[in-house]
Design a protein around this motif. Structure first.
Motif, short mmCIF file in Angstrom:
data_model
loop_
_atom_site.label_atom_id
_atom_site.label_comp_id
_atom_site.label_asym_id
_atom_site.label_seq_id
_atom_site.Cartn_x
_atom_site.Cartn_y
_atom_site.Cartn_z
N GLY A 168 0.79 -1.21 0.00
CA GLY A 168 0.00 0.00 0.00
C GLY A 168 0.82 1.27 0.00
N LEU A 169 0.43 2.23 0.83
CA LEU A 169 1.06 3.54 0.85
C LEU A 169 2.46 3.52 1.45
CD1 LEU A 169 -2.02 5.71 1.94
CD2 LEU A 169 -1.01 5.50 -0.34
N ALA A 170 2.87 2.40 2.01
CA ALA A 170 4.25 2.30 2.49
C ALA A 170 5.25 2.37 1.34
CB ALA A 170 4.45 0.99 3.26
N VAL A 171 4.83 1.99 0.13
CA VAL A 171 5.74 2.01 -1.02
C VAL A 171 6.16 3.44 -1.37
CG1 VAL A 171 6.04 1.39 -3.44
CG2 VAL A 171 4.82 -0.15 -1.89
N GLY A 246 -5.60 -6.21 -10.89
CA GLY A 246 -6.66 -7.09 -11.32
C GLY A 246 -6.84 -8.34 -10.48
N HIS A 247 -6.04 -8.52 -9.44
CA HIS A 247 -6.17 -9.71 -8.60
C HIS A 247 -7.26 -9.50 -7.56
CE1 HIS A 247 -2.67 -11.85 -10.13
NE2 HIS A 247 -2.03 -10.69 -10.14
N ALA A 248 -7.92 -10.58 -7.21
CA ALA A 248 -8.95 -10.49 -6.19
C ALA A 248 -8.33 -10.14 -4.85
CB ALA A 248 -9.72 -11.82 -6.09
N GLY A 249 -9.09 -9.38 -4.06
CA GLY A 249 -8.57 -9.01 -2.75
C GLY A 249 -9.55 -8.12 -2.04
N PRO A 250 -9.21 -7.66 -0.84
CA PRO A 250 -10.11 -6.81 -0.07
C PRO A 250 -10.43 -5.54 -0.83
CG PRO A 250 -8.29 -7.63 1.29
CD PRO A 250 -7.99 -7.98 -0.12
N ARG A 251 -11.68 -5.10 -0.76
CA ARG A 251 -12.11 -3.93 -1.52
C ARG A 251 -11.94 -2.67 -0.72
NH1 ARG A 251 -18.08 -4.15 -3.56
NH2 ARG A 251 -17.16 -5.67 -4.99
N ARG A 252 -12.24 -2.67 0.56
CA ARG A 252 -12.30 -1.45 1.33
C ARG A 252 -10.97 -1.14 2.00
NH1 ARG A 252 -16.41 1.34 -0.64
NH2 ARG A 252 -18.24 0.02 -0.86
N GLY A 253 -10.61 0.16 1.95
CA GLY A 253 -9.33 0.57 2.51
C GLY A 253 -9.25 0.37 4.01
N HIS A 254 -10.45 0.40 4.75
CA HIS A 254 -10.38 0.29 6.20
C HIS A 254 -9.99 -1.12 6.64
CE1 HIS A 254 -14.72 -0.76 5.47
NE2 HIS A 254 -14.38 -1.72 6.30
N GLU A 255 -9.92 -2.07 5.72
CA GLU A 255 -9.50 -3.42 6.10
C GLU A 255 -8.00 -3.44 6.34
OE1 GLU A 255 -10.92 -6.41 3.50
OE2 GLU A 255 -12.98 -5.71 3.55
N ARG A 256 -7.31 -2.43 5.87
CA ARG A 256 -5.92 -2.22 6.22
C ARG A 256 -5.78 -0.80 6.73
NH1 ARG A 256 -1.87 -4.77 1.68
NH2 ARG A 256 -2.71 -6.89 1.64
N THR A 257 -5.00 -0.59 7.73
CA THR A 257 -4.85 0.73 8.32
C THR A 257 -3.40 1.19 8.20
OG1 THR A 257 -4.47 -0.23 10.50
CG2 THR A 257 -6.75 0.35 9.93
N GLY A 258 -3.20 2.46 8.47
CA GLY A 258 -1.85 3.00 8.45
C GLY A 258 -1.26 3.01 7.05
N LEU A 259 0.04 2.82 6.98
CA LEU A 259 0.73 2.88 5.70
C LEU A 259 0.46 1.67 4.82
CD1 LEU A 259 4.21 4.34 6.74
CD2 LEU A 259 2.26 5.51 5.69
N ARG A 260 -0.12 0.61 5.39
CA ARG A 260 -0.40 -0.58 4.58
C ARG A 260 -1.71 -0.44 3.80
NH1 ARG A 260 2.12 -5.36 6.15
NH2 ARG A 260 1.17 -6.21 4.24
N ARG A 261 -2.49 0.60 4.07
CA ARG A 261 -3.75 0.75 3.35
C ARG A 261 -3.46 1.07 1.89
NH1 ARG A 261 -7.65 5.10 5.23
NH2 ARG A 261 -8.47 4.84 3.13
N ARG A 262 -4.35 0.66 1.01
CA ARG A 262 -4.11 0.81 -0.43
C ARG A 262 -4.89 1.97 -1.05
NH1 ARG A 262 -4.64 -4.85 -0.15
NH2 ARG A 262 -6.73 -4.76 -1.06
#
Length: 491
Positions: A168-171, A246-262
């Protein structure tokens, strides 16, 4: 006009039209900025150009807005993420995406290079000095600096999208840290540490485009939010719960918090924080710190915020992103109107052509006025110089319009669907050989354009371009063209 109206009417409801507007505005600002800030004079009896920024220090803070390269890469990241996700949903591969994506950039760029080389050859055969020919072509190809970096962004989109999906935003934060390390090298040594910032800084902004796409995709789970395809034609049959690649995965950003959110926060609060934080950082870095105030090159300054991109330029990018988020709502509502949206579609249809040819238009106008012995050369900052700004802009706009009329169809045809209706979008098989060839093609494009940009503008080049640069670029373009035709798709 009817064609524009039809495209506007067919625009998917979930499309992020604001992305298209930002691209059009950024191109317009680059063109007007280059034209407006250029000083024309004579050097040893020949027309010459330079920037007026060194003579107008009061304009330096204006470059915090006028330096729009971050906007290009932000929008590019969004469009590339959306386009790659659409290809994945149709069952396509990253290699196929790379091969097809190259056409939009390569065809208009190849046209520019071949026309300039042909013109330079004619001038050389008619007795023009090779150094003079090179100087003219060097000036006309200044926009290719941007494409060096952007071709690299496109080629790196698949692996960087995978990193975005995982971290996510850590990159982008890690990439900003690498830019900071490079700046330390420029200030304390060794200066070579900063060379990587040409890549790291723009990758950081490009990654934020991925995050913006993820945020809008979540807001429109059943429609096209791409902003990547041709206006009026959906880039996908449906978004669904997919990541930027295009890969399946969690849709909502709140499923990851902090810098790992996408997902990029798109709220007004986030915009205000980015704008305020970016401006505070800019003031501290430029007024208190060692960085120049100008975000564009100013001769004589110890550091250049743009080449390579510095922390100060990234602070400006953060402030610009904040302003973009604050204006997103009003701009989105305005773009729901048919007239403004049709204008945006029209500009985007030839946006790369406008960018590539705008300095050629300036060269042609200067050459014409010099040949007629009526080239005005008032002193920078004088009343006459300011008075000539509007006539200069209008004259160059007329020449550019003629160039776009001639060469714009090359870009417009590139954006149309090709192939029989039943076969459009059908995924080709791409193995490791075709993947390696696609990467080699992009590497050749970057190398060829970079060789031209690094070659001295006073070099004796009968073609106007260094022959190795032209050959390398054309080899890459030809290789990608062969791959688009299906050659090597099974390898």
């Amino acid at each position: 006009m009817r064609r524009l109206r039809q495209l506007a009417e067919r625009t998917p409801p979930g499309r992020e039209r604001y992305v298209d507007l930002l691209r059009a505005l950024a191109i317009t600002m680059v063109v007007l900025g280059h034209w407006g800030v250029t000083v024309i004079g004579y050097d040893h009896g020949r027309p010459a150009g330079r920037s007026a920024l060194a003579d107008l220090p009061w304009t330096w803070p204006l470059t915090w807005v006028a330096q729009v390269m971050p906007v290009f890469f932000l929008v590019g990241g969004y469009a590339n993420a959306a386009s790659l996700a659409a290809r994945r949903r149709r069952g396509g591969s990253a290699t196929g995406w790379l091969v097809d994506r190259s056409a939009r950039l390569v065809r208009p760029t190849t046209t520019l290079l071949l026309v300039l080389a042909a013109g330079a050859t004619v001038a050389t055969l008619h007795g023009a000095e090779a150094t003079q020919v090179r100087t003219v072509v060097w000036f006309a190809t200044i926009p290719l600096w941007f494409l060096v970096a952007y071709f690299a962004m496109v080629a790196l989109t698949p692996p960087m999208a995978a990193l975005h999906r995982r971290y996510g935003l850590a990159v982008p934060v890690a990439l900003v840290a690498l830019v900071a390390l490079g700046d330390l090298g420029r200030l304390l040594g060794p200066a070579g540490l900063a060379d990587g910032s040409y890549l790291f800084a723009w990758l950081a902004v490009h990654q934020l485009g991925f995050a913006w796409y993820d945020a809008t995709r979540s807001a429109h789970p059943a429609g096209d939010t791409s902003g990547a395809g041709r206006p009026g034609r959906s880039a996908a049959t449906g978004v669904g719960p997919h990541d930027a690649d295009g890969h399946a995965g969690p849709r909502r950003g709140h499923e990851r918090t902090g810098l790992r959110r996408r997902e990029l926060p798109l709220s007004s609060r986030a915009g205000t924080s980015l704008l305020a934080g970016g401006l505070v950082a800019l003031v501290l870095l430029t007024v208190v710190g060692p960085y120049p105030v100008a975000m564009l090159h100013v001769p004589g300054e110890r550091l250049d915020n743009a080449a390579p991109p510095s922390l100060a330029l990234l602070a400006a990018a953060a402030a610009q992103l904040g302003l973009i988020l604050l204006l997103r709502g009003p701009a989105g509502r305005w773009l729901r109107r048919s007239g403004p949206w049709q204008a945006v579609i029209a500009v985007n249809a030839v946006v790369l052509t406008v960018f590539l040819w705008h300095l050629t238009a300036a060269v042609l106008l200067v050459g014409l006025l010099d040949a007629l012995d009526v080239l005005p050369t008032p002193a920078v900052g004088s009343a006459a110089w300011w008075g000539w700004r509007v006539p200069w802009l209008l004259g160059r706009a007329v020449v550019l319009a003629a160039l776009v009329a001639v060469f714009g169809p090359v870009e417009a045809r590139t954006r149309r669907p090709s192939g029989p209706p039943g076969r459009r979008g059908r995924a080709r098989a791409h193995g490791p050989v075709s993947t390696a060839l696609a990467v080699a093609g992009y590497a050749a494009l970057v190398a060829g354009l970079l060789l031209n940009s690094l070659a001295p503008k006073e070099a004796a080049e009968p073609l106007g371009l260094p022959a190795p640069a032209l050959v390398t670029y054309l080899a890459g373009a030809g290789l990608l063209r062969m791959l688009r035709s299906g050659w090597g798709s099974r390898g």
